[in-house]
Structure formats: C-alpha cells, structure tokens
Design an enzyme around this catalytic site. Structure first.
Site, PDB file in Angstrom:
ATOM      1  N   GLY A   8       0.807  -1.202   0.000  1.00  0.00           N
ATOM      2  CA  GLY A   8       0.000   0.000   0.000  1.00  0.00           C
ATOM      3  C   GLY A   8       0.845   1.257   0.000  1.00  0.00           C
ATOM      4  O   GLY A   8       2.082   1.205  -0.036  1.00  0.00           O
ATOM      5  N   GLY A  95      -8.238   0.637  -8.580  1.00  0.00           N
ATOM      6  CA  GLY A  95      -7.045   0.257  -7.834  1.00  0.00           C
ATOM      7  C   GLY A  95      -7.013  -1.234  -7.555  1.00  0.00           C
ATOM      8  O   GLY A  95      -8.020  -1.836  -7.155  1.00  0.00           O
ATOM      9  N   ASP A  97      -5.732  -2.847  -5.179  1.00  0.00           N
ATOM     10  CA  ASP A  97      -6.031  -3.189  -3.794  1.00  0.00           C
ATOM     11  C   ASP A  97      -7.535  -3.177  -3.532  1.00  0.00           C
ATOM     12  O   ASP A  97      -8.061  -4.033  -2.809  1.00  0.00           O
ATOM     13  CB  ASP A  97      -5.293  -2.267  -2.827  1.00  0.00           C
ATOM     14  CG  ASP A  97      -5.505  -0.795  -3.115  1.00  0.00           C
ATOM     15  OD1 ASP A  97      -6.103  -0.444  -4.159  1.00  0.00           O
ATOM     16  OD2 ASP A  97      -5.089   0.035  -2.280  1.00  0.00           O
ATOM     17  N   THR A 120      -4.482   5.215   4.157  1.00  0.00           N
ATOM     18  CA  THR A 120      -3.991   6.525   3.750  1.00  0.00           C
ATOM     19  C   THR A 120      -5.120   7.317   3.090  1.00  0.00           C
ATOM     20  O   THR A 120      -5.312   8.496   3.344  1.00  0.00           O
ATOM     21  CB  THR A 120      -2.810   6.369   2.790  1.00  0.00           C
ATOM     22  OG1 THR A 120      -1.796   5.587   3.430  1.00  0.00           O
ATOM     23  CG2 THR A 120      -2.242   7.713   2.398  1.00  0.00           C
TER      24      THR A 120
END
Length: 255
Positions: A8, A95, A97, A120
């Site tokens: 990440g 993304g 993730d 984040t």
C-alpha cells in the site's frame, strides 16, 4: 510456498497462503523499506501474488526481494475475476487493492456488501447481491484530514481528540468532525445499497471510525490478502488478471 503481498501507500503487508487463506500477517512501513530484510523474510517463496499501489520503485523492490526462481504475479483489476463483475467505466483503472479487497470480502461474506477500507485514503465500495462491483468512493483518510487542517490553518492543532457526542474542546471538535465525516459516507453508501447490506470495515483508522458508525458493521482486517488468496486458488481460471512487470499500476488505494 505461496506468498501474498499487499503493498500500500504507507505499508507493505504479507502473509503465507495456508490452506487457501492468509496466515499470520507481517508488515513494514514503505518509508523504511529494506530489500535485504524483505529478501530474508521471503526466501522460502516459490510463488507470489501481490498488489502494489505504491509506485514503480516499490514494485521493483518487491521483485528484487523475491527469490530468483519465485513465480511472481502482480494483480491488476479487470472486467471479471472469481465470479465478480467490475462495472467501473474503465475496469483497469480500479485500484488493484480495492479489487482484491472486494474479492476477499466476497470470500468471507455473502449478500450485498459495503467494503470500507480506512487507510492513507478511505475507500468505500459497493458489491451487490449479484456479485457486481457497482461503484465506490475515495476520500482522504482520517490522518490526511487531520494533517490538512493542521497544515493549512494558523490556529488549529494536529488534533489528538477523543470520541464525544458534543465536543467541548478544539482537539475533540476536529477529531469527531473528521471521524464522523468518514462514518457518514459509509452509512450513506449502505443506505444506497439497501438495508440488507453488510458493512465490512478494515484499515488502520477503522478503530477510530467504528465507534461513530450508527449501522451494524463487521471488522475484518487484511481483505486484500484474503482476496489474493482467493485469486491464487483460482489461478488456472481464465478470468484471473495477471501482470507483466512493466505495466504501471494506478495509485489510488489505501495502505
């Protein structure tokens, strides 16, 4: 041994795949990344599935840290994987993730899901009962919100407040406003998806946001690793999105 890696923006987390699920999770900060330390930790890897939203330098470091004979597959989002349809306008822009977290969420929970990952950035994604990712939201993570106020205003601190229904000091006022903003969007997405939707909450700021949620929710950590385990199990299927090492990722995900 098969290794699962979630790289990440802030942290790299990894686990060995154990009977189709991630085992014990280890982590280090991206800012203190040392290839030699990762190489030592990963020396037994014969295969690896990983996501990386931390940029090309981190991707290259991961590749260097893996053993030379390890078969490494970087996962990207695509139109379908593991029975889930990606309805993003351009599926590859989602993304990696977020995509892996959706796959991991479905492996753990049936029915319509709100998958909220507070890292984040905070991402809030909706998976309907027909296994379609129908859309989602990205907003600054809790720490980014707090840092922004402290950096761009003359009289406000970097707040370290506590949960309160009626904040009576500046730190609490800032802290509760930021956590409530995150919780409110999660609740709104659940309302849009319907009353049967389950909220899965993960990420480093989940413990601060969870008490502010007024809807039922379930804390589940490391959804990306669960998704990578599911993708690894489906590795021979035609819908698993793999990589060549030269493809650029989209840096939009949480840690």
């Amino acid at each position: 041994m098969r290794l699962l890696i979630d790289a990440g923006n802030s942290r790299i987390k990894w686990a060995w795949c154990d009977n189709g699920r991630p085992g014990a999770v280890s982590a280090l900060d991206v800012a203190t990344l040392e290839v030699a330390a990762l190489a030592h930790a990963w020396q037994a890897a014969t295969a690896a599935h990983y996501t990386c939203v931390a940029g090309d330098a981190v991707d290259a470091a991961i590749r260097r840290a893996l053993p030379p004979d390890c078969v490494a597959q970087r996962v990207f989002a695509g139109p379908t994987a593991c029975g889930i349809a990606n309805l993003y306008d351009q599926p590859a822009q989602l993304g990696a993730d977020r995509w892996a977290a959706l796959i991991g969420a479905r492996a753990l929970q049936p029915g319509p899901l709100v998958v909220a990952t507070a890292g984040t950035a905070t991402t809030i994604d909706a998976l309907d009962a027909d296994d379609r990712f129908i859309g989602g939201y990205i907003l600054p993570g809790l720490r980014l919100m707090l840092e922004s106020l402290a950096r761009h205003t003359a009289g406000l601190p970097h707040a370290a407040g506590h949960a309160a229904d009626w904040p009576r000091n500046t730190d609490d006022a800032i802290h509760n406003a930021c956590t409530d903003a995150q919780a409110a969007l999660i609740e709104r997405v659940r309302e849009q998806l319907g009353p049967q939707a389950t909220v899965l909450l993960s990420g480093g700021a989940a413990s601060a946001i969870a008490p502010r949620l007024r809807c039922a929710h379930r804390r589940v950590d490391d959804l990306v690793l669960h998704g990578l385990a599911r993708l690894a199990a489906a590795d021979n299927g035609p819908d698993v999105m793999k990589c060549c090492s030269g493809r650029d990722g989209v840096n939009e995900g949480p840690d």
